[in-house]
Write a protein that holds these residues in place. Structure first.
Motif, PDB file in Angstrom:
ATOM      1  N   ARG A   1       7.431  -4.087 -15.594  1.00 59.45           N
ATOM      2  CA  ARG A   1       6.742  -2.885 -16.072  1.00 59.45           C
ATOM      3  C   ARG A   1       5.520  -2.569 -15.213  1.00 59.45           C
ATOM      4  O   ARG A   1       5.151  -1.414 -15.023  1.00 59.45           O
ATOM      5  CB  ARG A   1       6.290  -3.086 -17.523  1.00 59.45           C
ATOM      6  CG  ARG A   1       7.391  -3.222 -18.524  1.00 59.45           C
ATOM      7  CD  ARG A   1       8.196  -1.944 -18.752  1.00 59.45           C
ATOM      8  NE  ARG A   1       9.313  -1.757 -17.839  1.00 59.45           N
ATOM      9  CZ  ARG A   1      10.463  -2.411 -17.909  1.00 59.45           C
ATOM     10  NH1 ARG A   1      10.656  -3.311 -18.835  1.00 59.45           N
ATOM     11  NH2 ARG A   1      11.419  -2.162 -17.057  1.00 59.45           N
TER      12      ARG A   1
ATOM     13  N   ARG B   1       6.757  -1.999 -11.132  1.00 56.98           N
ATOM     14  CA  ARG B   1       7.573  -0.797 -10.997  1.00 56.98           C
ATOM     15  C   ARG B   1       8.850  -1.019 -10.193  1.00 56.98           C
ATOM     16  O   ARG B   1       9.633  -0.097 -10.029  1.00 56.98           O
ATOM     17  CB  ARG B   1       6.784   0.371 -10.387  1.00 56.98           C
ATOM     18  CG  ARG B   1       5.572   0.777 -11.226  1.00 56.98           C
ATOM     19  CD  ARG B   1       4.795   1.875 -10.519  1.00 56.98           C
ATOM     20  NE  ARG B   1       3.593   2.218 -11.251  1.00 56.98           N
ATOM     21  CZ  ARG B   1       3.495   3.224 -12.104  1.00 56.98           C
ATOM     22  NH1 ARG B   1       4.526   3.979 -12.340  1.00 56.98           N
ATOM     23  NH2 ARG B   1       2.364   3.462 -12.735  1.00 56.98           N
ATOM     24  N   ASN B   2       9.104  -2.175  -9.627  1.00 58.34           N
ATOM     25  CA  ASN B   2      10.428  -2.443  -9.068  1.00 58.34           C
ATOM     26  C   ASN B   2      10.726  -3.926  -9.166  1.00 58.34           C
ATOM     27  O   ASN B   2       9.825  -4.763  -9.253  1.00 58.34           O
ATOM     28  CB  ASN B   2      10.572  -1.915  -7.629  1.00 58.34           C
ATOM     29  CG  ASN B   2       9.824  -2.749  -6.605  1.00 58.34           C
ATOM     30  OD1 ASN B   2      10.125  -3.927  -6.413  1.00 58.34           O
ATOM     31  ND2 ASN B   2       8.846  -2.136  -5.937  1.00 58.34           N
TER      32      ASN B   2
ATOM     33  N   GLU C   1      18.025  -1.504  -8.936  1.00 62.47           N
ATOM     34  CA  GLU C   1      17.771  -0.362  -9.800  1.00 62.47           C
ATOM     35  C   GLU C   1      19.072   0.238 -10.341  1.00 62.47           C
ATOM     36  O   GLU C   1      19.074   0.920 -11.360  1.00 62.47           O
ATOM     37  CB  GLU C   1      16.968   0.697  -9.057  1.00 62.47           C
ATOM     38  CG  GLU C   1      15.491   0.338  -8.955  1.00 62.47           C
ATOM     39  CD  GLU C   1      14.739   1.260  -8.018  1.00 62.47           C
ATOM     40  OE1 GLU C   1      13.520   1.095  -7.908  1.00 62.47           O
ATOM     41  OE2 GLU C   1      15.369   2.127  -7.388  1.00 62.47           O
TER      42      GLU C   1
ATOM     43  N   GLN D   1      19.898  -0.404 -13.965  1.00 65.24           N
ATOM     44  CA  GLN D   1      19.310   0.379 -15.043  1.00 65.24           C
ATOM     45  C   GLN D   1      20.170   1.571 -15.434  1.00 65.24           C
ATOM     46  O   GLN D   1      20.014   2.136 -16.508  1.00 65.24           O
ATOM     47  CB  GLN D   1      17.913   0.854 -14.637  1.00 65.24           C
ATOM     48  CG  GLN D   1      16.950  -0.289 -14.422  1.00 65.24           C
ATOM     49  CD  GLN D   1      15.574   0.191 -14.013  1.00 65.24           C
ATOM     50  OE1 GLN D   1      15.366   1.382 -13.830  1.00 65.24           O
ATOM     51  NE2 GLN D   1      14.660  -0.717 -13.877  1.00 65.24           N
TER      52      GLN D   1
ATOM     53  N   GLU E   1      20.151   6.236 -22.436  1.00 72.39           N
ATOM     54  CA  GLU E   1      19.153   7.210 -22.013  1.00 72.39           C
ATOM     55  C   GLU E   1      17.866   7.067 -22.821  1.00 72.39           C
ATOM     56  O   GLU E   1      16.766   7.221 -22.280  1.00 72.39           O
ATOM     57  CB  GLU E   1      19.716   8.623 -22.175  1.00 72.39           C
ATOM     58  CG  GLU E   1      20.851   8.945 -21.220  1.00 72.39           C
ATOM     59  CD  GLU E   1      21.318  10.383 -21.372  1.00 72.39           C
ATOM     60  OE1 GLU E   1      20.696  11.118 -22.161  1.00 72.39           O
ATOM     61  OE2 GLU E   1      22.293  10.748 -20.708  1.00 72.39           O
TER      62      GLU E   1
ATOM     63  N   GLU F   1      15.863   4.095 -21.553  1.00 71.18           N
ATOM     64  CA  GLU F   1      15.318   4.367 -20.229  1.00 71.18           C
ATOM     65  C   GLU F   1      14.166   5.365 -20.320  1.00 71.18           C
ATOM     66  O   GLU F   1      13.194   5.273 -19.561  1.00 71.18           O
ATOM     67  CB  GLU F   1      16.413   4.895 -19.307  1.00 71.18           C
ATOM     68  CG  GLU F   1      15.967   5.105 -17.868  1.00 71.18           C
ATOM     69  CD  GLU F   1      15.359   3.847 -17.261  1.00 71.18           C
ATOM     70  OE1 GLU F   1      14.418   3.970 -16.469  1.00 71.18           O
ATOM     71  OE2 GLU F   1      15.838   2.740 -17.583  1.00 71.18           O
ATOM     72  N   ALA F   2      14.276   6.324 -21.238  1.00 72.52           N
ATOM     73  CA  ALA F   2      13.185   7.286 -21.408  1.00 72.52           C
ATOM     74  C   ALA F   2      11.913   6.584 -21.855  1.00 72.52           C
ATOM     75  O   ALA F   2      10.813   6.903 -21.392  1.00 72.52           O
ATOM     76  CB  ALA F   2      13.590   8.351 -22.425  1.00 72.52           C
TER      77      ALA F   2
ATOM     78  N   ARG G   1      11.126   3.405 -21.301  1.00 76.45           N
ATOM     79  CA  ARG G   1      10.596   2.610 -20.183  1.00 76.45           C
ATOM     80  C   ARG G   1       9.924   3.497 -19.144  1.00 76.45           C
ATOM     81  O   ARG G   1       8.874   3.138 -18.592  1.00 76.45           O
ATOM     82  CB  ARG G   1      11.733   1.819 -19.537  1.00 76.45           C
ATOM     83  CG  ARG G   1      12.275   0.733 -20.435  1.00 76.45           C
ATOM     84  CD  ARG G   1      13.364   0.007 -19.715  1.00 76.45           C
ATOM     85  NE  ARG G   1      13.932  -1.006 -20.577  1.00 76.45           N
ATOM     86  CZ  ARG G   1      14.970  -1.756 -20.274  1.00 76.45           C
ATOM     87  NH1 ARG G   1      15.551  -1.606 -19.115  1.00 76.45           N
ATOM     88  NH2 ARG G   1      15.421  -2.654 -21.106  1.00 76.45           N
ATOM     89  N   SER G   2      10.538   4.642 -18.864  1.00 75.08           N
ATOM     90  CA  SER G   2       9.935   5.554 -17.895  1.00 75.08           C
ATOM     91  C   SER G   2       8.581   6.042 -18.382  1.00 75.08           C
ATOM     92  O   SER G   2       7.633   6.164 -17.599  1.00 75.08           O
ATOM     93  CB  SER G   2      10.876   6.744 -17.653  1.00 75.08           C
ATOM     94  OG  SER G   2      12.090   6.316 -17.079  1.00 75.08           O
TER      95      SER G   2
ATOM     96  N   HIS H   1       6.148   3.320 -17.879  1.00 77.48           N
ATOM     97  CA  HIS H   1       5.817   3.262 -16.451  1.00 77.48           C
ATOM     98  C   HIS H   1       4.782   4.317 -16.075  1.00 77.48           C
ATOM     99  O   HIS H   1       3.930   4.082 -15.213  1.00 77.48           O
ATOM    100  CB  HIS H   1       7.077   3.496 -15.612  1.00 77.48           C
ATOM    101  CG  HIS H   1       7.843   2.256 -15.313  1.00 77.48           C
ATOM    102  ND1 HIS H   1       7.256   1.096 -14.882  1.00 77.48           N
ATOM    103  CD2 HIS H   1       9.174   2.006 -15.366  1.00 77.48           C
ATOM    104  CE1 HIS H   1       8.185   0.181 -14.684  1.00 77.48           C
ATOM    105  NE2 HIS H   1       9.360   0.697 -14.980  1.00 77.48           N
ATOM    106  N   ALA H   2       4.891   5.491 -16.698  1.00 72.46           N
ATOM    107  CA  ALA H   2       4.028   6.612 -16.331  1.00 72.46           C
ATOM    108  C   ALA H   2       2.630   6.526 -16.931  1.00 72.46           C
ATOM    109  O   ALA H   2       1.758   7.303 -16.562  1.00 72.46           O
ATOM    110  CB  ALA H   2       4.689   7.928 -16.750  1.00 72.46           C
TER     111      ALA H   2
END
Length: 589
Positions: free
Chosen positions: A51, A54-55, A116, A119, A124, A127-128, A130-131, A134-135
């Motif tokens: 987290r 980011r990769n 990646e 993932q 969805e 993943e939303a 987690r994204s 991340h943001a």
């Protein structure tokens, strides 16, 4: 499981165990103790690093660096904080250092592109979430992930990040509010999604390489002066060099794994129980009924008894108990009430040797209260039944109201919350089997009801002789002996109302082939593949169904000792009647 059996099972992990492992490493050079500690916390460390970095490539490097620091500083641990946040503090520091290594970013992105793709198979919604995490700004991202996804308390997050707890609480409040606004969902939905976001397990390439760190390390506590610092630094440098390019389960750079290993490993990771499916573990369960009654007398708190059929702690139990576990027993308010104002305990209602349960059942009947094989009982501190509820019909609101009505004096939990599905303490190869329902596209079925609440779990132990039966002689191939194959494959069916072991003759067809797929400097890679067909009625005496599955996996074998290092196995396609299911097997630790 029978209530008496809980007392004999090893707790994995408790805080006392973690501290004991550190002491064993520092005081007795017990490298296996450190390997065990690494295995326990590798998944949480990897998810946290993923987290923050980011990769995946940077995350693996950060975990390597962090665990090397754990090795070097093991003797400095004084118990001021829990071991898990202490370890995750090193992970957070390593990710911050990683972010400053701009010169290495290009190479890392190349490696990350490979992983990646994993993932893309995730839902969805997850993943939303987690994204969105991340943001978040950096000062919100770490606290939110550690608290809501990894389960650390706000105090433990503060310890891991070296921040005041009030600051962490403020960051959590603002961070989760930002997530709610971005995702446009209600707070309960968001919190449930965050709890289910921590599903990745540390890759096999990482967990196996971590196990090699302690093998060459000696605790700093047993050395002194400049030589000690030089030795520790040399060990750390050697570990970094040997593991940065490591791509196998138990080997070195010259031992590349088979190309489809990551596909197997991905399925094994995705099908493990999620944190929201483990809320049962947050309850301070007493080990057995007599102990619960003793604690009740001492504390003045009433006893809460969950009487169920079979193994509610592993998902191999009656559907009513599973629905109750997924609903009321996963509610944070209910968990808080049970921990602070009751003495909770569960038991197998069909265990005829459990005299206390038999007495409670008879007393409930005499008082014209509800009684049965799926029942909730409330006992006063003298052990007498004062109320009861039916497991299958109890909803969360009703359960909370009853807890509030019957609650005793408030205080700290009387037993340490700990994992309730635990590996047996055994000399041999311990395998964790997870079976769960899947959607038609192969993703995890997240619907509730109809026995889909949880994955079913088993713990299998193969003796050293049985484990050796998975290794082909002379680097060739073999058909695994039918008794050994049946022992492993007899659990290839999802959660049903028929939770008894498969009887003789239930396995209609099975095959398990093993062949040496690759040989490296230190590792043999043995490929496992086959299929199984089991007659397994959904109910014990009716609703005949057939479970069929094709599967593949790998065994990593130490070339020098010819001992099995690790196992991963997963179904490629499994059907149970008209439904899809998947089974994953991994060795432990």
């Amino acid at each position: 499981m029978r209530a008496e059996a809980v007392d004999t099972m090893d707790s994995i992990p408790s805080q006392a165990d973690d501290a004991a492992l550190l002491r064993a490493f520092c005081e007795r050079h017990d490298r296996q103790a450190m390997n065990t500690l690494f295995a326990r916390h590798a998944d949480a460390a990897y998810r946290t690093a993923l987290r923050l970095c980011r990769n995946a490539a940077d995350a693996e490097d950060a975990v390597q660096s962090a665990f090397i620091e754990v090795l070097r500083r093991a003797a400095q641990y004084r118990g001021e904080s829990a071991v898990k946040p202490w370890i995750l503090g090193f992970v957070v520091n390593a990710t911050r250092h990683k972010a400053r290594e701009e010169g290495r970013r290009g190479a890392r992105e190349e490696k990350a592109a490979v992983r990646e793709s994993v993932q893309s198979a995730e839902s969805e919604a997850r993943e939303a979430v987690r994204s969105a995490v991340h943001a978040l700004p950096d000062h919100y991202r770490a606290p939110v992930w550690l608290h809501y996804c990894e389960g650390l308390s706000s105090g433990e997050v503060a310890q891991a990040l070296s921040l005041p707890e009030n600051t962490v609480r403020s960051q959590l409040s603002r961070g989760v509010e930002q997530l709610r606004e971005v995702l446009a969902v209600s707070m309960p939905v968001l919190l449930a999604a965050l709890a289910g976001a921590a599903v990745e397990l540390a890759p096999a390439t990482l967990t196996s390489s971590l196990s090699t760190l302690a093998a060459g390390a000696a605790p700093a506590a047993v050395k002194a002066g400049f030589a000690a610092k030089l030795a520790a630094g040399t060990v750390a440098l050697a570990a970094i060099v040997s593991t940065a390019a490591f791509v196998g389960w138990g080997g070195v750079q010259d031992d590349p794994p088979p190309p489809d290993l990551e596909q197997v490993d991905r399925r094994v990771r995705e099908w493990q129980p999620r944190p929201d499916e483990r809320r049962f573990d947050e309850i301070a369960w007493a080990k057995v009924l007599p102990e619960a009654i003793r604690l009740s007398k001492e504390s003045g708190r009433p006893v809460f008894v969950l009487a169920h059929v079979a193994h509610v702690n592993t998902g191999r139990g009656d559907g009513g108990a599973m629905s109750f576990r997924a609903g009321p027993l996963s509610d944070s308010r209910a968990i808080a009430l049970l921990n602070r104002r009751f003495v909770p305990v569960y038991c197998d209602s069909e265990d005829r040797s459990n005299a206390e349960h038999s007495r409670i059942y008879r007393e409930a009947l005499q008082k014209k209260l509800l009684a049965g094989s799926e029942c909730l009982y409330f006992l006063d501190p003298d052990g007498h039944v004062i109320d009861s509820m039916h497991v299958c019909n109890t909803k969360t609101a009703e359960f909370l109201a009853r807890l509030e009505k019957l609650a005793g004096p408030e205080g700290e939990p009387l037993a340490p919350p700990s994992p309730q599905s635990r590996p047996p303490f055994a000399d041999g190869l311990v395998l964790h089997v997870t079976a769960r329902y899947l959607e038609k596209d192969g993703s995890v079925d997240l619907k509730k009801g109809n026995y889909h609440e949880f994955p079913a779990e088993e713990w299998l132990v193969l003796s050293r002789e049985e484990a050796a039966g998975l290794i082909p002689p002379d680097r060739g191939s073999i058909d695994v002996a039918p008794p050994l194959a049946a022992k492993i494959l007899s659990h290839f069916y999802p959660l049903t109302a028929n939770f008894s072991d498969a009887p003789a003759g239930a396995i209609l067809e099975h095959s398990l082939k093993a062949r040496v797929a690759a040989i490296g400097k230190e590792t043999w890679w043995v490929r496992l593949e086959g299929r199984v067909k089991i007659r397994h009625p959904f109910f014990a005496d009716k609703d005949e169904r057939i479970a069929e599955a094709d599967f593949k996996g790998y065994v990593a074998v130490d070339r020098a000792t010819k001992q099995v290092r690790s196992v991963r196995l997963a179904t490629e396609r499994g059907t149970y009647g008209k439904e899809m299911f998947g089974v994953a097997i991994r060795s432990f630790p």
